[in-house]
Design a protein around this motif. Structure first.
Motif, PDB file in Angstrom:
ATOM      1  N   PRO A 197       0.816  -1.205   0.000  1.00 35.60           N
ATOM      2  CA  PRO A 197       0.000   0.000   0.000  1.00 35.60           C
ATOM      3  C   PRO A 197       0.861   1.271   0.000  1.00 35.60           C
ATOM      4  N   LEU A 198       0.384   2.264  -0.733  1.00 34.94           N
ATOM      5  CA  LEU A 198       1.126   3.523  -0.853  1.00 34.94           C
ATOM      6  C   LEU A 198       1.012   4.392   0.392  1.00 34.94           C
ATOM      7  N   ALA A 199      -0.136   4.311   1.067  1.00 35.38           N
ATOM      8  CA  ALA A 199      -0.393   5.223   2.189  1.00 35.38           C
ATOM      9  C   ALA A 199       0.702   5.175   3.256  1.00 35.38           C
ATOM     10  N   PRO A 200       1.124   3.977   3.715  1.00 32.38           N
ATOM     11  CA  PRO A 200       2.173   3.940   4.745  1.00 32.38           C
ATOM     12  C   PRO A 200       3.474   4.604   4.278  1.00 32.38           C
ATOM     13  N   LEU A 201       3.787   4.460   3.003  1.00 32.28           N
ATOM     14  CA  LEU A 201       5.004   5.094   2.487  1.00 32.28           C
ATOM     15  C   LEU A 201       4.886   6.618   2.564  1.00 32.28           C
ATOM     16  N   LEU A 202       3.695   7.133   2.213  1.00 32.56           N
ATOM     17  CA  LEU A 202       3.486   8.584   2.309  1.00 32.56           C
ATOM     18  C   LEU A 202       3.547   9.038   3.766  1.00 32.56           C
ATOM     19  N   ARG A 203       2.990   8.225   4.655  1.00 34.52           N
ATOM     20  CA  ARG A 203       3.013   8.597   6.077  1.00 34.52           C
ATOM     21  C   ARG A 203       4.446   8.602   6.594  1.00 34.52           C
ATOM     22  N   ARG A 204       5.229   7.627   6.154  1.00 37.05           N
ATOM     23  CA  ARG A 204       6.634   7.598   6.579  1.00 37.05           C
ATOM     24  C   ARG A 204       7.323   8.904   6.163  1.00 37.05           C
ATOM     25  N   ALA A 205       7.001   9.399   4.955  1.00 36.19           N
ATOM     26  CA  ALA A 205       7.628  10.628   4.476  1.00 36.19           C
ATOM     27  C   ALA A 205       7.062  11.859   5.186  1.00 36.19           C
ATOM     28  N   GLY A 206       5.814  11.791   5.625  1.00 32.43           N
ATOM     29  CA  GLY A 206       5.201  12.930   6.304  1.00 32.43           C
ATOM     30  C   GLY A 206       4.807  14.033   5.331  1.00 32.43           C
ATOM     31  N   VAL A 207       3.666  13.873   4.678  1.00 29.32           N
ATOM     32  CA  VAL A 207       3.218  14.815   3.660  1.00 29.32           C
ATOM     33  C   VAL A 207       2.766  16.134   4.298  1.00 29.32           C
ATOM     34  N   HIS A 208       3.251  17.247   3.785  1.00 28.55           N
ATOM     35  CA  HIS A 208       2.837  18.568   4.286  1.00 28.55           C
ATOM     36  C   HIS A 208       1.361  18.805   4.004  1.00 28.55           C
ATOM     37  N   SER A 209       0.740  19.621   4.862  1.00 27.58           N
ATOM     38  CA  SER A 209      -0.715  19.768   4.756  1.00 27.58           C
ATOM     39  C   SER A 209      -1.139  20.449   3.444  1.00 27.58           C
ATOM     40  N   GLY A 210      -0.322  21.324   2.883  1.00 26.91           N
ATOM     41  CA  GLY A 210      -0.725  22.001   1.650  1.00 26.91           C
ATOM     42  C   GLY A 210      -0.564  21.156   0.388  1.00 26.91           C
ATOM     43  N   ALA A 211       0.100  20.011   0.495  1.00 25.50           N
ATOM     44  CA  ALA A 211       0.394  19.213  -0.703  1.00 25.50           C
ATOM     45  C   ALA A 211      -0.830  18.419  -1.127  1.00 25.50           C
ATOM     46  N   ASP A 212      -1.199  18.500  -2.419  1.00 22.52           N
ATOM     47  CA  ASP A 212      -2.369  17.731  -2.857  1.00 22.52           C
ATOM     48  C   ASP A 212      -2.076  16.825  -4.052  1.00 22.52           C
ATOM     49  N   MET A 213      -0.812  16.803  -4.516  1.00 19.27           N
ATOM     50  CA  MET A 213      -0.520  16.015  -5.718  1.00 19.27           C
ATOM     51  C   MET A 213       0.727  15.163  -5.540  1.00 19.27           C
ATOM     52  N   ILE A 214       0.623  13.912  -6.043  1.00 22.52           N
ATOM     53  CA  ILE A 214       1.813  13.070  -6.151  1.00 22.52           C
ATOM     54  C   ILE A 214       2.205  13.101  -7.619  1.00 22.52           C
ATOM     55  N   LEU A 215       3.337  13.715  -7.904  1.00 19.89           N
ATOM     56  CA  LEU A 215       3.814  13.728  -9.288  1.00 19.89           C
ATOM     57  C   LEU A 215       4.800  12.571  -9.417  1.00 19.89           C
ATOM     58  N   SER A 216       4.345  11.481 -10.014  1.00 22.60           N
ATOM     59  CA  SER A 216       5.209  10.309 -10.121  1.00 22.60           C
ATOM     60  C   SER A 216       5.916  10.321 -11.477  1.00 22.60           C
ATOM     61  N   THR A 217       7.147   9.822 -11.470  1.00 24.56           N
ATOM     62  CA  THR A 217       7.955   9.802 -12.694  1.00 24.56           C
ATOM     63  C   THR A 217       8.491   8.395 -12.897  1.00 24.56           C
ATOM     64  N   SER A 218       8.541   7.978 -14.154  1.00 22.45           N
ATOM     65  CA  SER A 218       9.057   6.655 -14.496  1.00 22.45           C
ATOM     66  C   SER A 218      10.472   6.799 -15.043  1.00 22.45           C
ATOM     67  N   THR A 219      11.137   5.669 -15.239  1.00 26.91           N
ATOM     68  CA  THR A 219      12.498   5.723 -15.791  1.00 26.91           C
ATOM     69  C   THR A 219      12.501   6.363 -17.179  1.00 26.91           C
ATOM     70  N   ASP A 220      11.408   6.231 -17.920  1.00 20.92           N
ATOM     71  CA  ASP A 220      11.361   6.872 -19.249  1.00 20.92           C
ATOM     72  C   ASP A 220      10.781   8.280 -19.168  1.00 20.92           C
ATOM     73  N   ARG A 221      10.696   8.805 -17.946  1.00 22.46           N
ATOM     74  CA  ARG A 221      10.326  10.197 -17.688  1.00 22.46           C
ATOM     75  C   ARG A 221       8.907  10.556 -18.089  1.00 22.46           C
TER      76      ARG A 221
END
Ligand SMILES: Nc1nc2c(c(=O)[nH]1)N[C@H]1C(S)=C(S)[C@@H](COP(=O)(O)O)O[C@H]1N2
Ligand SMILES: [Mo]
Length: 548
Positions: free
Chosen positions: A335-359
């Protein structure tokens, strides 16, 4: 008036002698042989020039292929050019390609690239016969332009300059050498051996280019392939083993696809001209941006997290009404949620911009990952390691969202940011930054236009409103009343729901059959016809059936 008419008549009369056909014939008779010889000679020179150009171009591509064994397949001239073409393809053309070529869109594009290069090379060869310096400069320029295109690809590094530069250099040298041979041949008298020298030189070079190009292609593919690493991957055991869904998720109708789409049949949509080969040994995932504790994990570290299985239907925003870009699979992921919690997402952040190896960049709402749904980093699909073209070794999945805003394949970077400050790849190309899956339904049996015998006609298909679930499916025959179809059992709200309908006493003739679904919130699928852009097509899938 009469003056003019007379003048006109005089004018025509004055032209007459010049247009006398007898006179022209008489003059042309002895000269026409010479003209023909001249044309034949010119044709021969053009053909030789084109041949020389094609061979030089072929040598260039072969050299580019060989160099790319070191620098990576995506840096080879044709692939880099094709990848550039994809990046500048306007949305309407991309839609056209998806619609007309489907999963073969990449083959179609590469064919186009090769055809264009062939025409340019042939023209360059013809030009070289008359203006060798200009043709030389053009060939060099072509290599330089190719190198610039390659090195400016988002995933490029400096080494990506070399395949095209060396390809241009090789093509230039071959162009000059073969043009010289070809000129000598035209000037020499018959039987002087120049013709043999030219033909042998040209055909020998062509054969060499073919062998080198083919070998280089095989070599680069085998060198970069991660299929061995994939075969070796040991899948983690999920926390709790998910039971198989009941057999009743699938109505037993001939011709209806299975509830789980086999990996080999699963649709593929991405912008990667060559499938990224990502070795789990070097794979890392970085989570950073608007977080308290940015971190990076290796694949082995990822495997130490808790894994779970989840059944989920994935669909593409580019799927037209009734289209094939939807599939259902059992995914294994963490699950992605625990990983985000480990990082501690700031309250103003609303987007996960994910990038792949091919950009590729994909923007997903933080909210959708933290609201309890089974958003995950998946590493397996239907019981086996992710197929390479579906994102090996790791991809993102968020139930309820179209693939272009959730399903990043070959993912290695999660940047926590805001929709206000960041654009993902498809946003400037006309697609919505956020895109929940719209309720959709499809008739799979019978095929549109099929002939079926009168009597009871069995209709069947599938419907999805991922994460909301499907509560009802109805069919309509020839603008009659909507009639409730029989729903197969529901697996999860995140999966599609198959359905069937017994159309009793189907009368002979041509009939229209339509389908619509109601999602888990009770909302009926909209009949409003809308295209794919900006956030998914709508309208009712309609087929014709010939009852006889
Ligand atoms: N790296 C990468 N991931 C990507 C894409 C892409 O082009 N590149 N396309 C997305 C889109 S538009 C869809 S619909 C899904 C398709 O996933 P599939 O090919 O496994 O069916 O992948 C998503 N992930
Ligand atoms: Mo998509």
């Amino acid at each position: 008036m009469s003056e003019e008419q007379r003048g006109g008549a005089r004018g025509r009369a004055a032209e007459k002698p010049a247009a006398d056909p007898g006179g022209e014939d008489a003059e042309q008779e002895p000269g026409s042989g010479t003209a023909r010889t001249r044309w034949v000679a010119l044709g021969g020179r053009i053909a030789r020039g084109a041949l020389v150009g094609l061979v030089a171009g072929g040598v260039g591509l072969a050299v580019g292929e060989l160099v790319s064994v070191v620098t990576g397949k995506a840096s080879s001239p044709a692939v880099a050019a094709g990848q550039w073409a994809i990046s500048i393809t306007p949305t309407w053309l991309e839609q056209f390609a998806i619609r007309n070529f489907g999963s073969n869109d990449k083959t179609a594009l590469l064919t186009g690239v090769y055809a264009t290069l062939a025409v340019v090379a042939a023209a360059g060869g013809v030009l070289a016969r008359v203006r060798l310096t200009i043709a030389t400069l053009l060939a060099v320029a072509f290599g330089v332009i190719g190198a610039i295109v390659a090195v400016t690809r988002p995933a490029a590094n400096t080494s990506w300059l070399f395949p095209s530069l060396l390809a241009g250099l090789a093509a230039t040298l071959v162009l000059r050498r073969l043009t010289a041979l070809s000129r000598k041949e035209s000037e020499a008298s018959a039987g002087s051996g120049e013709r043999r020298r030219f033909l042998l030189g040209t055909l020998g070079t062509a054969a060499g280019a073919l062998v080198a190009g083919y070998g280089g292609d095989k070599w680069v593919n085998s060198r970069s392939s991660v299929s061995a690493a994939r075969a070796k991957e040991v899948l983690p055991t999920p926390k709790t083993v998910l039971p198989e869904p009941p057999a009743s998720v699938h109505p037993n109708v001939r011709g209806l696809g299975p509830f789980f789409t086999p990996n080999s049949d699963f649709y593929r949509v991405d912008t990667a001209l060559t499938v990224p080969q990502v070795d789990p040994k070097s794979w890392k995932l970085k989570i950073h941006g608007m977080v308290d504790r940015p971190f990076e994990i290796t694949f082995d570290e990822l495997l130490s997290y808790a894994f779970e299985e989840h059944d989920m239907t994935l669909t593409c925003v580019s799927n037209p009404v009734g289209g094939p870009y939807v599939g259902n699979a059992r995914w294994l992921g963490t699950p992605l949620a625990p990983l985000l919690r480990r990082a501690g997402v700031h309250s103003g952040a609303d987007m996960i911009l994910s990038t792949s190896t091919d950009r590729m960049t994909i923007g997903s709402p933080v909210e959708a990952v933290l609201d309890g749904r089974q958003a995950m980093l998946a590493i397996a699909m239907n019981g086996e390691a992710l197929p390479v073209q579906h994102g090996f070794p790791c991809r993102m999945l968020i139930p309820g969202l179209y693939g272009y805003v959730s399903a990043t394949k070959w993912v290695t970077d999660l940047n926590i940011t805001t929709f206000a400050s960041s654009d993902a790849y498809w946003t400037p190309r006309g697609y919505s930054p956020q895109a929940p899956v719209k309720t959709a339904s499809r008739i799979d049996v019978p095929a549109s236009g099929a002939k079926v015998p009168a009597g009871t006609v069995v209709l069947a298909g599938t419907a999805w409103a991922t994460h909301r679930g499907v509560n009802a499916v109805e069919v309509q025959i020839d603008n009659g009343a909507w009639r409730e179809a029989t729903l197969a059992a529901s697996d999860t709200p995140d999966t599609w729901r198959q359905w069937s309908y017994q159309w009793a006493n189907a009368p002979k003739g041509s009939h229209k059959v339509r389908v619509r679904a109601t999602d888990g919130t009770g909302t009926v699928q909209t009949s409003v016809v809308q295209g794919v852009v900006p956030n998914g097509s709508t309208g009712y899938h309609t087929i014709t059936v010939q009852v006889s």
